[in-house]
Write an enzyme that holds these catalytic residues in place. Structure first.
Site, PDB file in Angstrom:
ATOM      1  N   SER A  16       0.715  -1.139  -0.378  1.00 35.54           N
ATOM      2  CA  SER A  16      -0.153  -0.020   0.060  1.00 35.54           C
ATOM      3  C   SER A  16       1.030   1.209  -0.517  1.00 35.54           C
ATOM      4  CB  SER A  16      -1.072   0.000   1.057  1.00 35.54           C
ATOM      5  OG  SER A  16      -2.011   1.312   1.118  1.00 35.54           O
TER       6      SER A  16
ATOM      7  N   SER B 242      -0.692   4.412   0.786  1.00 37.93           N
ATOM      8  CA  SER B 242      -1.110   5.440   1.912  1.00 37.93           C
ATOM      9  C   SER B 242      -0.530   5.849   3.080  1.00 37.93           C
ATOM     10  CB  SER B 242      -2.558   4.359   2.510  1.00 37.93           C
ATOM     11  OG  SER B 242      -3.416   4.492   1.416  1.00 37.93           O
TER      12      SER B 242
ATOM     13  N   LYS C 106     -13.160  -3.627   1.624  1.00 37.03           N
ATOM     14  CA  LYS C 106     -14.659  -2.632   1.646  1.00 37.03           C
ATOM     15  C   LYS C 106     -15.869  -3.032   2.081  1.00 37.03           C
ATOM     16  CE  LYS C 106     -10.964  -0.443  -1.026  1.00 37.03           C
ATOM     17  NZ  LYS C 106     -10.809   0.010  -2.689  1.00 37.03           N
TER      18      LYS C 106
ATOM     19  N   ASN D 177     -13.988   2.698   1.699  1.00 32.76           N
ATOM     20  CA  ASN D 177     -12.677   2.883   1.532  1.00 32.76           C
ATOM     21  C   ASN D 177     -11.621   3.733   3.237  1.00 32.76           C
ATOM     22  OD1 ASN D 177     -12.574   5.478   0.575  1.00 32.76           O
ATOM     23  ND2 ASN D 177     -11.458   4.878  -0.654  1.00 32.76           N
TER      24      ASN D 177
ATOM     25  N   ASP E 213     -13.742   6.425  -3.214  1.00 35.03           N
ATOM     26  CA  ASP E 213     -12.604   6.404  -5.124  1.00 35.03           C
ATOM     27  C   ASP E 213     -14.259   6.916  -5.765  1.00 35.03           C
ATOM     28  OD1 ASP E 213     -10.932   5.057  -4.108  1.00 35.03           O
ATOM     29  OD2 ASP E 213     -12.250   3.375  -4.145  1.00 35.03           O
TER      30      ASP E 213
ATOM     31  N   ARG F  36     -16.096  -8.012 -18.775  1.00 38.00           N
ATOM     32  CA  ARG F  36     -16.170 -10.436 -19.153  1.00 38.00           C
ATOM     33  C   ARG F  36     -17.275 -10.788 -18.626  1.00 38.00           C
ATOM     34  NH1 ARG F  36     -10.867 -11.933 -15.902  1.00 38.00           N
ATOM     35  NH2 ARG F  36     -12.238 -11.913 -13.982  1.00 38.00           N
ATOM     36  N   THR F  37     -17.786  -9.939 -17.407  1.00 37.29           N
ATOM     37  CA  THR F  37     -18.800 -11.200 -17.192  1.00 37.29           C
ATOM     38  C   THR F  37     -20.469 -10.600 -16.630  1.00 37.29           C
ATOM     39  OG1 THR F  37     -17.855 -12.309 -14.846  1.00 37.29           O
ATOM     40  CG2 THR F  37     -20.005 -12.387 -14.607  1.00 37.29           C
TER      41      THR F  37
ATOM     42  N   TYR G 294      -2.360   2.427 -11.811  1.00 34.47           N
ATOM     43  CA  TYR G 294      -1.189   3.388 -12.115  1.00 34.47           C
ATOM     44  C   TYR G 294       0.105   2.859 -12.254  1.00 34.47           C
ATOM     45  CZ  TYR G 294      -2.522   2.155  -6.990  1.00 34.47           C
ATOM     46  OH  TYR G 294      -2.582   1.506  -5.352  1.00 34.47           O
TER      47      TYR G 294
HETATM   48  P1  NAP Z   1     -12.633  -5.806  -8.075  1.00 36.61           P
HETATM   49  O1  NAP Z   1     -13.594  -5.446  -7.176  1.00 36.61           O
HETATM   50  O2  NAP Z   1     -11.336  -7.375  -8.508  1.00 36.61           O
HETATM   51  O3  NAP Z   1     -12.927  -5.900 -10.348  1.00 36.61           O
HETATM   52  C1  NAP Z   1     -12.044  -6.266 -11.077  1.00 36.61           C
HETATM   53  C2  NAP Z   1     -12.942  -6.743 -12.702  1.00 36.61           C
HETATM   54  O4  NAP Z   1     -11.854  -6.057 -13.232  1.00 36.61           O
HETATM   55  C3  NAP Z   1     -14.175  -7.217 -12.301  1.00 36.61           C
HETATM   56  O5  NAP Z   1     -15.302  -6.368 -12.737  1.00 36.61           O
HETATM   57  C4  NAP Z   1     -13.957  -8.359 -13.342  1.00 36.61           C
HETATM   58  O6  NAP Z   1     -14.356  -8.600 -13.799  1.00 36.61           O
HETATM   59  C5  NAP Z   1     -12.951  -7.465 -14.287  1.00 36.61           C
HETATM   60  N1  NAP Z   1     -11.737  -7.678 -14.834  1.00 36.61           N
HETATM   61  C6  NAP Z   1     -10.720  -8.318 -13.600  1.00 36.61           C
HETATM   62  N2  NAP Z   1      -9.483  -9.093 -14.689  1.00 36.61           N
HETATM   63  C7  NAP Z   1      -9.390  -8.877 -15.593  1.00 36.61           C
HETATM   64  C8  NAP Z   1      -9.427  -9.197 -17.143  1.00 36.61           C
HETATM   65  N3  NAP Z   1      -8.234  -9.321 -17.144  1.00 36.61           N
HETATM   66  N4  NAP Z   1     -10.054  -8.723 -17.853  1.00 36.61           N
HETATM   67  C9  NAP Z   1     -11.000  -7.877 -18.376  1.00 36.61           C
HETATM   68  N5  NAP Z   1     -11.865  -8.127 -17.382  1.00 36.61           N
HETATM   69  C10 NAP Z   1     -11.089  -8.809 -16.185  1.00 36.61           C
HETATM   70  O7  NAP Z   1     -11.025  -4.815  -8.792  1.00 36.61           O
HETATM   71  P2  NAP Z   1     -11.249  -2.981  -8.696  1.00 36.61           P
HETATM   72  O8  NAP Z   1     -10.522  -3.016  -6.951  1.00 36.61           O
HETATM   73  O9  NAP Z   1     -12.401  -2.593  -8.863  1.00 36.61           O
HETATM   74  O10 NAP Z   1      -9.368  -3.125  -9.284  1.00 36.61           O
HETATM   75  C11 NAP Z   1     -10.085  -2.406 -10.493  1.00 36.61           C
HETATM   76  C12 NAP Z   1      -8.521  -2.273 -11.102  1.00 36.61           C
HETATM   77  O11 NAP Z   1      -9.187  -0.802 -10.312  1.00 36.61           O
HETATM   78  C13 NAP Z   1      -7.513  -2.764 -10.468  1.00 36.61           C
HETATM   79  O12 NAP Z   1      -6.200  -2.565 -10.845  1.00 36.61           O
HETATM   80  C14 NAP Z   1      -7.359  -1.069  -9.376  1.00 36.61           C
HETATM   81  O13 NAP Z   1      -5.841  -1.072  -9.221  1.00 36.61           O
HETATM   82  C15 NAP Z   1      -7.416  -0.412  -9.710  1.00 36.61           C
HETATM   83  N6  NAP Z   1      -7.481   1.227  -8.552  1.00 36.61           N
HETATM   84  C16 NAP Z   1      -7.104   2.066  -8.920  1.00 36.61           C
HETATM   85  C17 NAP Z   1      -7.482   2.724  -7.647  1.00 36.61           C
HETATM   86  C18 NAP Z   1      -6.632   4.244  -7.823  1.00 36.61           C
HETATM   87  O14 NAP Z   1      -6.703   5.547  -7.114  1.00 36.61           O
HETATM   88  N7  NAP Z   1      -6.304   4.745  -9.203  1.00 36.61           N
HETATM   89  C19 NAP Z   1      -8.766   2.753  -7.458  1.00 36.61           C
HETATM   90  C20 NAP Z   1      -9.359   1.289  -6.833  1.00 36.61           C
HETATM   91  C21 NAP Z   1      -8.689   1.011  -7.919  1.00 36.61           C
HETATM   92  P3  NAP Z   1     -14.909 -10.029 -13.409  1.00 36.61           P
HETATM   93  O15 NAP Z   1     -16.399  -9.217 -13.080  1.00 36.61           O
HETATM   94  O16 NAP Z   1     -15.572 -10.675 -14.951  1.00 36.61           O
HETATM   95  O17 NAP Z   1     -14.405 -10.624 -12.711  1.00 36.61           O
END
Ligand code: NAP
Length: 296
Positions: free
Chosen positions: A29, A31, A80, A101, A116, A166-167, A231
């Site tokens: 993290s 943070s 979360k 968060n 977020d 995807r889903t 990022y």
């Molecule tokens: P999450 O709850 O696990 O959700 C992931 C999503 O991505 C799901 O909808 C999943 O699809 C889809 N997915 C996963 N692998 C995939 C692939 N190979 N191809 C296509 N779709 C795929 O994760 P999250 O917390 O939302 O985080 C998602 C991304 O955002 C991460 O990379 C995280 O680091 C980033 N993020 C960035 C910030 C920021 O401040 N910049 C904040 C939060 C998150 P399914 O529904 O089909 O499983």
């Protein structure tokens, strides 16, 4: 709020205010770095620490937070939704998302919030001058980050929210957050959108064999804003491809900085200087600070 403090010698001391981030894992993290940079730049006798907390121990962790008098908690994966269920109160956004968060105190109550979406909106507004009001937007993904972005865009007045995932069942649930403006769509519709946000980890450094992004960057060009919430790296291959085709692009560092700034504001009562957070985030990304500010 505590006054100015010298961060040498006996610091931190008996009067230092403590906040923390909980996750499992948590060692990755950024943070604590962002929080501590902010506290130092604000001259506060505050410190942020990372706590590795398993799902089974979350109730105890919140009880400890309360008993030890910590001032705030940042909550990261995978806690979360569980934390949303066990805090005393939730902000309207945390209530709608069912995800927290950030925890802060209101009297004897622990309040769960979610910064977020607010962080995302601040990043696109300040980073690339994008105002969602009346615009057609696509969000790729339906996980926690996607849901926060969808709700924030809908509340900011987006004309249409198209969700691609995807889903499909998860896409429908996420699109419902946008009410009558939300629907499940096809990747090919990206060409008709003003904003396309990739909220999946598919471009993340070290992500397990993820295959091509759902939206082909060839659909994007001048007139499109493309955002990838990843990022690390600062710009994913998908974002680079969109940039090459003339789209305005932004990586995830801006959202990271602004959601952290919003958490600090909840705890301290005033927001931190954003430049300090940008510099810290850029350092963490092992880039010169000016590279960070350029992306959002
Ligand atoms: P999450 O709850 O696990 O959700 C992931 C999503 O991505 C799901 O909808 C999943 O699809 C889809 N997915 C996963 N692998 C995939 C692939 N190979 N191809 C296509 N779709 C795929 O994760 P999250 O917390 O939302 O985080 C998602 C991304 O955002 C991460 O990379 C995280 O680091 C980033 N993020 C960035 C910030 C920021 O401040 N910049 C904040 C939060 C998150 P399914 O529904 O089909 O499983």
């Amino acid at each position: 709020m505590s006054g100015n403090v010298s961060r040498v010698g006996t610091w931190p001391g008996a009067t230092t205010t403590v906040v923390g981030v909980i996750g499992d894992p948590v060692a990755h993290s950024w943070s604590p770095l962002l929080h501590n940079t902010a506290f130092a730049s604000m001259g506060l006798d505050w410190v942020s620490l990372a706590f590795h907390v398993s799902r089974e121990s979350l109730g105890d962790a919140l009880a400890g937070f309360r008993a030890l008098g910590l001032a705030g908690l940042s909550v990261t994966m995978p806690h979360k939704t569980t934390v949303a269920a066990i805090v005393d109160e939730r902000s309207p956004v945390a209530e709608t998302l069912g995800a927290v968060n950030c925890v802060y105190r209101r009297g004897a109550s622990l309040v769960g919030d979610n910064t977020d979406g607010e962080g995302f909106l601040a990043a696109v507004r300040r980073g690339v001058g994008f105002d969602p009001l009346g615009r057609r937007c696509m969000v790729v993904g339906a996980g926690g980050a996607a849901r926060a972005v969808i709700l924030a865009l809908a509340q900011a007045g987006a004309a249409e929210l198209v969700v691609v995932n995807r889903t499909p069942e998860r896409a429908a649930s996420a699109a419902a957050l946008a009410g009558s403006t939300g629907r499940v769509g096809e990747p090919s519709e990206a060409a008709d959108m003003a904003l396309v946000v990739d909220a999946t980890p598919s471009g993340m450094a070290g992500a397990p064999g993820s295959g091509p992004p759902l939206v082909d960057a060839a659909l994007l060009g001048p007139g499109h804003v493309a955002v990838d919430l990843v990022y690390h790296p600062l710009a994913t291959p998908w974002l680079e491809a969109a940039r090459t085709r003339g789209a305005t692009v932004m990586g995830g560092l801006g959202m990271l900085v602004h959601q952290a700034a919003a958490q600090i504001e909840r705890w301290v009562g005033v927001g931190p200087p954003l430049e300090a957070l940008w510099s810290a985030a850029a350092r963490a990304a092992k880039l010169p600070p000016e590279s960070g500010t350029a992306s959002g």
